[in-house]
Design a protein around this motif. Structure first.
Motif, short mmCIF file in Angstrom:
data_model
loop_
_atom_site.label_atom_id
_atom_site.label_comp_id
_atom_site.label_asym_id
_atom_site.label_seq_id
_atom_site.Cartn_x
_atom_site.Cartn_y
_atom_site.Cartn_z
N LEU A 49 0.90 -1.30 -0.17
CA LEU A 49 0.04 0.17 0.19
C LEU A 49 0.92 1.21 0.09
O LEU A 49 0.26 2.42 -0.45
CB LEU A 49 -0.96 -0.16 1.18
N GLU A 50 1.90 1.22 0.82
CA GLU A 50 2.90 2.48 0.88
C GLU A 50 3.45 2.51 -0.60
O GLU A 50 3.98 3.79 -1.11
CB GLU A 50 3.96 2.19 1.81
N SER A 51 3.67 1.83 -1.54
CA SER A 51 4.51 1.77 -2.75
C SER A 51 3.53 2.27 -3.87
O SER A 51 4.21 2.77 -4.81
CB SER A 51 5.10 0.38 -3.25
N GLU A 52 2.27 2.18 -3.67
CA GLU A 52 1.44 2.82 -4.63
C GLU A 52 1.53 4.46 -4.58
O GLU A 52 1.64 4.82 -3.64
CB GLU A 52 0.06 2.49 -4.24
N ALA A 53 1.29 5.07 -5.86
CA ALA A 53 1.33 6.48 -5.94
C ALA A 53 0.12 6.90 -5.57
O ALA A 53 0.02 8.03 -4.99
CB ALA A 53 1.70 6.77 -7.26
N THR A 60 -6.28 3.50 -2.10
CA THR A 60 -6.42 2.11 -1.73
C THR A 60 -6.21 1.88 -0.31
O THR A 60 -6.73 1.27 0.51
CB THR A 60 -5.70 1.21 -2.63
N ALA A 61 -5.02 2.61 -0.01
CA ALA A 61 -4.62 2.51 1.55
C ALA A 61 -5.73 3.06 2.32
O ALA A 61 -5.98 2.58 3.57
CB ALA A 61 -3.57 3.09 1.65
N LYS A 62 -6.14 4.05 1.72
CA LYS A 62 -7.22 4.60 2.70
C LYS A 62 -8.45 3.74 2.89
O LYS A 62 -9.28 3.71 3.95
CB LYS A 62 -7.69 6.29 2.27
N GLY A 63 -8.90 3.34 1.97
CA GLY A 63 -9.98 2.27 1.81
C GLY A 63 -9.70 1.13 2.47
O GLY A 63 -10.69 0.75 3.54
N ILE A 64 -8.55 0.60 2.67
CA ILE A 64 -8.13 -0.77 3.50
C ILE A 64 -8.15 -0.29 5.09
O ILE A 64 -8.70 -0.75 5.89
CB ILE A 64 -6.84 -1.19 3.23
#
Length: 84
Positions: free
Chosen positions: A36-40, A44-48
């Motif tokens: 999740l941290e590697s995504e620009a 997605t991280a907020k949704g998780i």
């Protein structure tokens, strides 16, 4: 009665220790965190994170509800120790 208070003190101490050591909980999902941290895009991280918070609410509600009903049933019980 004294034994219950002592056990409650130990349980409270353990809870405080766990609350002030968040690194233990943070290390549990290192693969998910790395992906999740590697995504620009951080959506997605907020949704998780929102999903995790949503799922965490229900066990607390269930335990609180059961505790409330136990408390209420013991409080209304005739001949309880508090009436003597």
């Amino acid at each position: 009665m004294e034994m219950k208070r002592e056990n409650l003190k130990y349980a409270g101490l353990i809870l405080l220790i766990l609350l002030f050591v968040p690194e233990l909980a943070e290390a549990q999902c290192s693969m998910c965190r790395a992906v999740l941290e590697s995504e620009a895009d951080q959506s997605t991280a907020k949704g998780i994170n929102d999903g995790i918070i949503y799922l965490m609410i229900f066990p607390y509600l269930l335990i609180g509800g059961v505790g409330y009903f136990i408390y209420r049933s013991r409080k209304n019980k005739p001949g309880s120790a508090s009436e003597n």
